[in-house]
Design an enzyme around this catalytic site. Structure first.
Site, short mmCIF file in Angstrom:
data_model
loop_
_atom_site.label_atom_id
_atom_site.label_comp_id
_atom_site.label_asym_id
_atom_site.label_seq_id
_atom_site.Cartn_x
_atom_site.Cartn_y
_atom_site.Cartn_z
N HIS A 80 38.80 33.60 28.70
CA HIS A 80 39.06 35.04 28.70
C HIS A 80 40.52 35.33 29.01
O HIS A 80 41.18 34.57 29.73
CB HIS A 80 38.14 35.78 29.67
CG HIS A 80 38.27 35.39 31.11
ND1 HIS A 80 39.21 35.95 31.96
CD2 HIS A 80 37.58 34.50 31.87
CE1 HIS A 80 39.08 35.43 33.17
NE2 HIS A 80 38.11 34.55 33.15
N ASP A 82 41.68 38.29 30.33
CA ASP A 82 41.90 39.31 31.35
C ASP A 82 41.91 38.71 32.75
O ASP A 82 41.41 37.61 32.99
CB ASP A 82 40.84 40.41 31.26
CG ASP A 82 39.42 39.87 31.39
OD1 ASP A 82 39.13 38.82 30.78
OD2 ASP A 82 38.61 40.49 32.10
N ASP A 112 42.54 31.54 36.94
CA ASP A 112 41.44 32.30 36.34
C ASP A 112 41.97 33.35 35.37
O ASP A 112 42.12 34.51 35.74
CB ASP A 112 40.62 32.95 37.46
CG ASP A 112 39.38 33.66 36.97
OD1 ASP A 112 38.91 33.33 35.86
OD2 ASP A 112 38.88 34.54 37.69
N GLU A 144 36.11 39.85 30.45
CA GLU A 144 35.16 38.98 31.16
C GLU A 144 34.96 39.44 32.59
O GLU A 144 33.86 39.33 33.15
CB GLU A 144 35.66 37.53 31.13
CG GLU A 144 34.68 36.50 31.68
CD GLU A 144 34.79 36.25 33.18
OE1 GLU A 144 33.91 35.57 33.73
OE2 GLU A 144 35.76 36.75 33.80
N GLU A 145 36.03 39.94 33.20
CA GLU A 145 35.97 40.29 34.63
C GLU A 145 35.18 41.56 34.91
O GLU A 145 34.93 41.88 36.07
CB GLU A 145 37.39 40.42 35.19
CG GLU A 145 38.25 39.16 35.09
CD GLU A 145 37.80 38.05 36.03
OE1 GLU A 145 36.76 38.22 36.69
OE2 GLU A 145 38.47 37.02 36.09
N GLU A 169 36.97 27.82 32.40
CA GLU A 169 37.04 28.44 33.73
C GLU A 169 37.44 27.40 34.77
O GLU A 169 37.22 26.20 34.59
CB GLU A 169 35.69 29.05 34.10
CG GLU A 169 35.28 30.26 33.27
CD GLU A 169 35.89 31.55 33.78
OE1 GLU A 169 36.74 31.50 34.69
OE2 GLU A 169 35.52 32.62 33.26
#
Length: 383
Positions: A80, A82, A112, A144-145, A169
């Site tokens: 991801h 974001d 992350d 994603e967050e 991740e």
């Protein structure tokens, strides 16, 4: 052209310097368009075909799919774009300036998980993609967050069916093959206000919620007794009452009470079944007080995820790393990518650094991450 690709640390620096915060609060939420443009240009320089996909229902967010090679199957590397918001008062460094100190690379998204794209790009400069016998795909997702809208939309709309996928991740390069899901709900009780001196003239929403909570806690016990997965450190579905608010004055009968709760289902538990259990638990309250209790989603639900332990992807990665796969309690986009192909979660950096002030990735991960990406590309795209 590969010679146009910046050095590894400059790729990393540019990714960190490009803000892409996702947040439910509109004032904090940012588009990831700038980051997607960076990635798209770099993958084009490496000879990849690039598709940028707007994600509906978001504030100007995009997915990117870079692909090379022909035929069916192949490997998908995903992540991801974001980050979470940052607390300026708790950071001692500029979150958007990559800095190296004492074997650590600091910056928002270093672990992350913007760094994973820097590793992929740097590794690919030494790979002749024209010789791949199976396709290689790179997926960069949005949000994603918060809602996982990017991965949800991609999985719903793509015809892609790779042989397997790895989501980068931060797992400290320990492969993860299963995790719990997440369901978050608002329980809302509507009463009838009135003066506290005459309770019979009103309906106290707090008292109704007290009754509802009793039934919810019985459901928590039922989940603990009925469902088990011993590989997890907490081997049963958890249910948490996280927030409650009701009433506005001591001398008024409470007209509204609201409870926020979450459930962490095990892999294999369907979201429909869980919602059915919750509605069943609350049925006595709803029947006694028709129309006064409602259940709504706080966020779109995330199912539990599991990659079969005997799948070739698990066997190959365990052999390459000399370690066994693990299960974890946190959530990723894996349940959505898993609908396309068997998926592992595996990447550099520690999950303990995710969402933390002064986030960092240790430089000791650089060499083994490059080696791992090279090895999985060789295994799944050249054989």
């Amino acid at each position: 052209m590969k010679n146009k690709l910046p050095p590894f640390i400059e790729i990393y620096r540019a990714l960190i310097a490009t803000p892409s915060i996702s947040a439910t609060e509109e004032a904090l939420d940012q588009s990831n368009a700038g980051l997607i443009t960076l990635l798209a240009d770099w993958f084009k320089d490496l000879g990849f075909n690039v598709e940028v996909q707007p994600v509906p229902g978001t504030r100007n967010k995009f997915n990117m799919l870079a692909s090379t090679g022909q035929g069916a199957g192949g490997l998908l590397l995903a992540g991801h774009t974001d980050t979470v918001p940052f607390d300026d008062g708790r950071w001692t460094r500029d979150p958007f300036t990559l800095t190296e100190h004492d074997g650590k690379l600091y910056g928002l998204g270093t672990a992350d998980m913007k760094g994973f794209f820097a590793f992929i790009l740097d590794t690919l400069r030494d790979v002749d993609v024209t010789k791949l016998k199976k396709p290689l795909y790179i997926l960069a997702t949005a949000d994603e967050e918060t809602s996982m809208a990017g991965a949800r939309y991609f999985s719903e709309t793509t015809s892609l069916r790779p042989d397997c996928a790895i989501i980068g991740e931060p797992t400290s390069l320990q492969p993860v093959r299963a995790h719990k899901g997440h369901i978050s709900n608002t329980i809302r009780v509507m009463g009838q206000s009135g003066h506290s001196s005459d309770p019979a003239r009103g309906v106290n929403a707090i008292e109704l919620m007290h009754d509802a909570i009793g039934h919810i806690l019985q459901l928590r016990d039922t989940l603990k007794e009925r469902y088990h997965y011993e590989a997890f450190t907490v081997p049963y579905p958890t249910l948490n009452l996280g927030h409650i608010h009701g009433g506005d004055a001591a001398n008024r009968i409470c007209a509204c009470c609201e409870l926020h709760m979450d459930i962490r289902p095990l892999p294999g538990m369907t979201l429909n079944d869980l919602n059915g259990l919750l509605n069943e638990a609350l049925a006595p309250v709803s029947e006694r007080w028709p129309g006064r209790l409602t259940v709504e989603e706080l966020h779109p639900p995330i199912p539990g995820y599991e990659c079969p332990p005997d799948h070739q992807l698990v066997e190959v990665v365990e052999k390459l790393l000399g370690t066994h796969t693990e299960v974890v309690n946190y959530c990723t986009e894996a349940p959505f990518i898993q609908t396309l192909c068997p998926t592992l979660v595996l990447g550099p950096g520690s999950i303990n650094q995710a969402h933390q002030p002064d986030e960092y990735l240790e430089t000791r991960f650089i060499k083994p991450t490059r080696e791992l990406i090279t090895q999985v590309i060789h295994h799944f795209c050249w054989h």
